[in-house]
Design a protein around this motif. Structure first.
Motif, PDB file in Angstrom:
ATOM      1  N   PRO A  26       0.810  -1.219   0.000  1.00 55.83           N
ATOM      2  CA  PRO A  26       0.000   0.000   0.000  1.00 55.83           C
ATOM      3  C   PRO A  26       0.844   1.271   0.000  1.00 55.83           C
ATOM      4  CG  PRO A  26       0.143  -0.876   2.220  1.00 55.83           C
ATOM      5  CD  PRO A  26       0.837  -1.871   1.327  1.00 55.83           C
ATOM      6  N   ASP A  27       0.256   2.342  -0.532  1.00 53.25           N
ATOM      7  CA  ASP A  27       0.815   3.679  -0.367  1.00 53.25           C
ATOM      8  C   ASP A  27       0.384   4.254   0.984  1.00 53.25           C
ATOM      9  OD1 ASP A  27       1.885   4.002  -3.153  1.00 53.25           O
ATOM     10  OD2 ASP A  27      -0.243   3.801  -3.641  1.00 53.25           O
ATOM     11  N   THR A  28      -0.831   3.867   1.407  1.00 55.74           N
ATOM     12  CA  THR A  28      -1.414   4.374   2.649  1.00 55.74           C
ATOM     13  C   THR A  28      -2.051   3.220   3.407  1.00 55.74           C
ATOM     14  OG1 THR A  28      -1.915   6.498   1.596  1.00 55.74           O
ATOM     15  CG2 THR A  28      -3.075   5.995   3.647  1.00 55.74           C
ATOM     16  N   ILE A  29      -1.929   3.242   4.723  1.00 60.23           N
ATOM     17  CA  ILE A  29      -2.648   2.303   5.579  1.00 60.23           C
ATOM     18  C   ILE A  29      -3.572   3.107   6.478  1.00 60.23           C
ATOM     19  CG2 ILE A  29      -2.477   0.607   7.437  1.00 60.23           C
ATOM     20  CD1 ILE A  29       0.178  -0.290   6.280  1.00 60.23           C
ATOM     21  N   VAL A  30      -4.869   2.794   6.443  1.00 60.52           N
ATOM     22  CA  VAL A  30      -5.859   3.406   7.323  1.00 60.52           C
ATOM     23  C   VAL A  30      -6.124   2.424   8.453  1.00 60.52           C
ATOM     24  CG1 VAL A  30      -8.204   4.313   7.523  1.00 60.52           C
ATOM     25  CG2 VAL A  30      -6.890   4.695   5.417  1.00 60.52           C
ATOM     26  N   HIS A  31      -5.879   2.866   9.682  1.00 60.20           N
ATOM     27  CA  HIS A  31      -5.904   1.944  10.826  1.00 60.20           C
ATOM     28  C   HIS A  31      -7.116   2.192  11.715  1.00 60.20           C
ATOM     29  CE1 HIS A  31      -4.948  -0.530  14.106  1.00 60.20           C
ATOM     30  NE2 HIS A  31      -3.944   0.125  14.649  1.00 60.20           N
ATOM     31  N   TYR A  32      -8.135   1.311  11.561  1.00 63.23           N
ATOM     32  CA  TYR A  32      -9.312   1.292  12.428  1.00 63.23           C
ATOM     33  C   TYR A  32      -9.327   0.075  13.360  1.00 63.23           C
ATOM     34  CZ  TYR A  32     -12.068   4.565   9.421  1.00 63.23           C
ATOM     35  OH  TYR A  32     -12.559   5.636   8.726  1.00 63.23           O
ATOM     36  N   ALA A  33      -8.355  -0.819  13.227  1.00 65.36           N
ATOM     37  CA  ALA A  33      -8.474  -2.171  13.776  1.00 65.36           C
ATOM     38  C   ALA A  33      -8.174  -2.234  15.267  1.00 65.36           C
ATOM     39  CB  ALA A  33      -7.557  -3.125  13.010  1.00 65.36           C
ATOM     40  N   SER A  64       7.971   4.772   3.538  1.00 63.13           N
ATOM     41  CA  SER A  64       7.250   5.851   2.857  1.00 63.13           C
ATOM     42  C   SER A  64       5.735   5.697   2.972  1.00 63.13           C
ATOM     43  CB  SER A  64       7.645   5.917   1.382  1.00 63.13           C
ATOM     44  OG  SER A  64       7.119   4.806   0.655  1.00 63.13           O
ATOM     45  N   ILE A  65       5.252   4.544   3.469  1.00 61.38           N
ATOM     46  CA  ILE A  65       3.811   4.344   3.641  1.00 61.38           C
ATOM     47  C   ILE A  65       3.267   5.397   4.594  1.00 61.38           C
ATOM     48  CG2 ILE A  65       2.043   2.797   4.587  1.00 61.38           C
ATOM     49  CD1 ILE A  65       3.789   0.444   3.705  1.00 61.38           C
ATOM     50  N   HIS A  66       2.164   6.014   4.215  1.00 57.77           N
ATOM     51  CA  HIS A  66       1.518   7.019   5.059  1.00 57.77           C
ATOM     52  C   HIS A  66       0.506   6.315   5.960  1.00 57.77           C
ATOM     53  CE1 HIS A  66      -1.544  10.565   5.324  1.00 57.77           C
ATOM     54  NE2 HIS A  66      -0.735  10.581   6.370  1.00 57.77           N
ATOM     55  N   LEU A  67       0.684   6.436   7.272  1.00 60.61           N
ATOM     56  CA  LEU A  67      -0.252   5.854   8.223  1.00 60.61           C
ATOM     57  C   LEU A  67      -1.317   6.881   8.579  1.00 60.61           C
ATOM     58  CD1 LEU A  67      -1.235   3.744  10.272  1.00 60.61           C
ATOM     59  CD2 LEU A  67       0.449   4.662  11.892  1.00 60.61           C
ATOM     60  N   ALA A  75      11.824   9.371  15.343  1.00 61.10           N
ATOM     61  CA  ALA A  75      13.037   8.546  15.406  1.00 61.10           C
ATOM     62  C   ALA A  75      13.329   7.804  14.104  1.00 61.10           C
ATOM     63  CB  ALA A  75      12.923   7.545  16.552  1.00 61.10           C
ATOM     64  N   TRP A  76      12.266   7.381  13.414  1.00 57.05           N
ATOM     65  CA  TRP A  76      12.451   6.564  12.216  1.00 57.05           C
ATOM     66  C   TRP A  76      12.094   7.293  10.917  1.00 57.05           C
ATOM     67  CZ3 TRP A  76       9.305   1.709  14.188  1.00 57.05           C
ATOM     68  CH2 TRP A  76       9.977   1.142  15.278  1.00 57.05           C
ATOM     69  N   GLY A  77      11.546   8.495  11.020  1.00 62.12           N
ATOM     70  CA  GLY A  77      11.186   9.232   9.811  1.00 62.12           C
ATOM     71  C   GLY A  77       9.898   8.773   9.161  1.00 62.12           C
ATOM     72  N   LEU A  78       9.030   8.067   9.932  1.00 64.72           N
ATOM     73  CA  LEU A  78       7.747   7.664   9.367  1.00 64.72           C
ATOM     74  C   LEU A  78       6.857   8.887   9.155  1.00 64.72           C
ATOM     75  CD1 LEU A  78       6.815   4.371  11.276  1.00 64.72           C
ATOM     76  CD2 LEU A  78       8.376   4.738   9.346  1.00 64.72           C
ATOM     77  N   ARG A  79       5.797   8.704   8.384  1.00 62.25           N
ATOM     78  CA  ARG A  79       4.822   9.780   8.155  1.00 62.25           C
ATOM     79  C   ARG A  79       3.464   9.302   8.650  1.00 62.25           C
ATOM     80  NH1 ARG A  79       5.122  11.445   2.463  1.00 62.25           N
ATOM     81  NH2 ARG A  79       7.194  10.514   2.354  1.00 62.25           N
TER      82      ARG A  79
END
Length: 384
Positions: free
Chosen positions: A90-97, A136-139, A198-202
């Motif tokens: 994925p480019d993006t993960i939408v987290h509802y879980a 690079s995955i956008h959370l 710390a890890w550069g996530l977005r």
């Protein structure tokens, strides 16, 4: 974009997947069906019948011609989660879980521990999956306005500019959550902010108010596409409960004086907020916070609005508040970020309540009236 929706079988996850698919995104959903299991545990079911995930996906393909992929498994199973992320890319993960009910988390020790473990560890596994597979995955993570509590100052969007002893800094807004569930969302926010730093996530953290409504333009296309309508005192939201009580001729049960103020948002705005966040991603290393609500209203005012709109007599009953919360409080929330991205809010004063009366009227034979009264008390959780 390729978007993986975690918790994609749930109340918000399913209509979000449909909305994103309808807008041209390539969508997959992942779920372990725990939410359906809570119904079995509590002896309740959605007011509106819902189909299996496989039947929902097939119906969407039949109606729209679009394909939604699916993965069945648990975020606590890191090996499964890593494989699903690798496979869908994925480019993006939408987290509802996550387990999403404050009362459920306060039933007893077992439910508190389950909620903390399920939510916090599942989210931490996800952060590692993103970092190790594709940073690079956008959370896009669903949080809650309940993280903030009810401070006696204005609530900013996630961050606070602070001056102390002549020095200035920008810090995460102080949190004062009101349940073990809300605490998990605070832990999630801190873990996500740390990994961005710390890890550069977005990441985009969406602190959402109380959601109301059951229909979106996509779920309305076919009954098989319906999402949940929860009304019980554990998972049901206050507006849903009031609408059902009005239709059944029961008093609207207001906890305490009803002066507790809540941030609110229409389900149609929820799915649109997710789209806006997906299509306007955070920068690498950025922990972006939006307060995902469109208006605020006291519980008593919501009851009065339902009573005013219902075409018949309605009584309002005050119950002892089972929760540990301030009976009256200041509440002023900044929520301009999503409007700045283009959100055009629906407000509770619109016609949605009338449509909810219709939905309830058509399904009132499915209501278990015994489940409308509160059974979980915050202090009672200490007795287990």
């Amino acid at each position: 974009m390729r978007v993986l929706v975690l918790g994609g079988d749930g109340y918000l996850g399913w209509p979000t997947a449909l909305h994103l698919s309808d807008k041209g995104h390539e969508v997959a959903v992942l779920d372990n069906f725990a939410r359906r299991g809570y119904d079995a545990e509590l002896g309740v079911e959605s007011l509106v019948p819902i189909e299996s995930l496989a039947d929902r996906i097939a119906a969407w393909h039949e109606v729209s011609g679009r394909v939604i992929s699916s993965y069945e498994g648990d975020l606590l199973d890191a090996e499964f989660l890593f494989e699903a992320v690798r496979d869908f890319a994925p480019d993006t993960i939408v987290h509802y879980a996550e387990q999403r009910s404050a009362p459920y988390s306060m039933i007893d020790r077992e439910h508190a521990v389950y909620t903390q473990h399920n939510n916090v560890i599942g989210n931490l596994n996800l952060l590692y999956a993103i970092a190790e597979i594709d940073p690079s995955i956008h959370l896009v993570k669903l949080g809650t306005m309940g993280e903030y509590g009810t401070p006696n100052v204005d609530i900013e969007e996630g961050w606070l500019d602070l001056e102390h002893n002549g020095r200035r800094d920008r810090v995460l807004f102080p949190k004062r959550p009101g349940s073990f569930y809300h605490l998990t969302k605070v832990h999630d926010s801190h873990n996500i902010e740390f990994t961005c730093r710390a890890w550069g996530l977005r990441a985009t953290d969406l602190n959402q108010g109380v959601v109301y409504g059951q229909r979106t333009p996509q779920t309305a296309l076919d009954p098989r596409l319906s999402t949940r309508f929860d009304y019980d005192a554990v998972f049901g939201t206050v507006l849903n409960r009031f609408v059902i009580q009005a239709v059944l001729g029961q008093p609207l049960t207001v906890y305490g004086k009803g002066a507790q103020t809540r941030g609110l948002i229409d389900i149609r705005d929820t799915v649109e907020c997710i789209r806006l966040a997906v299509e306007n991603p955070a920068e690498a290393g950025e922990f972006r916070v939006f307060n995902q609500m469109t208006e605020s209203m006291s519980v008593a005012a919501i009851a009065d609005l339902v009573a005013d709109r219902f075409p018949g007599p309605v009584q309002i009953e005050q119950l002892e508040n089972p929760r540990s919360e301030a009976p009256e409080h200041y509440y002023n929330v900044k929520h301009t970020g999503l409007v700045g991205l283009g959100l055009e809010p629906h407000l509770l004063s619109d016609t949605l309540i009338e449509s909810m009366f219709d939905i309830v009227g058509a399904n009132k034979h499915r209501v278990n009236p015994d489940k409308l009264r509160p059974t979980v008390r915050w202090r009672g959780a200490l007795k287990s």
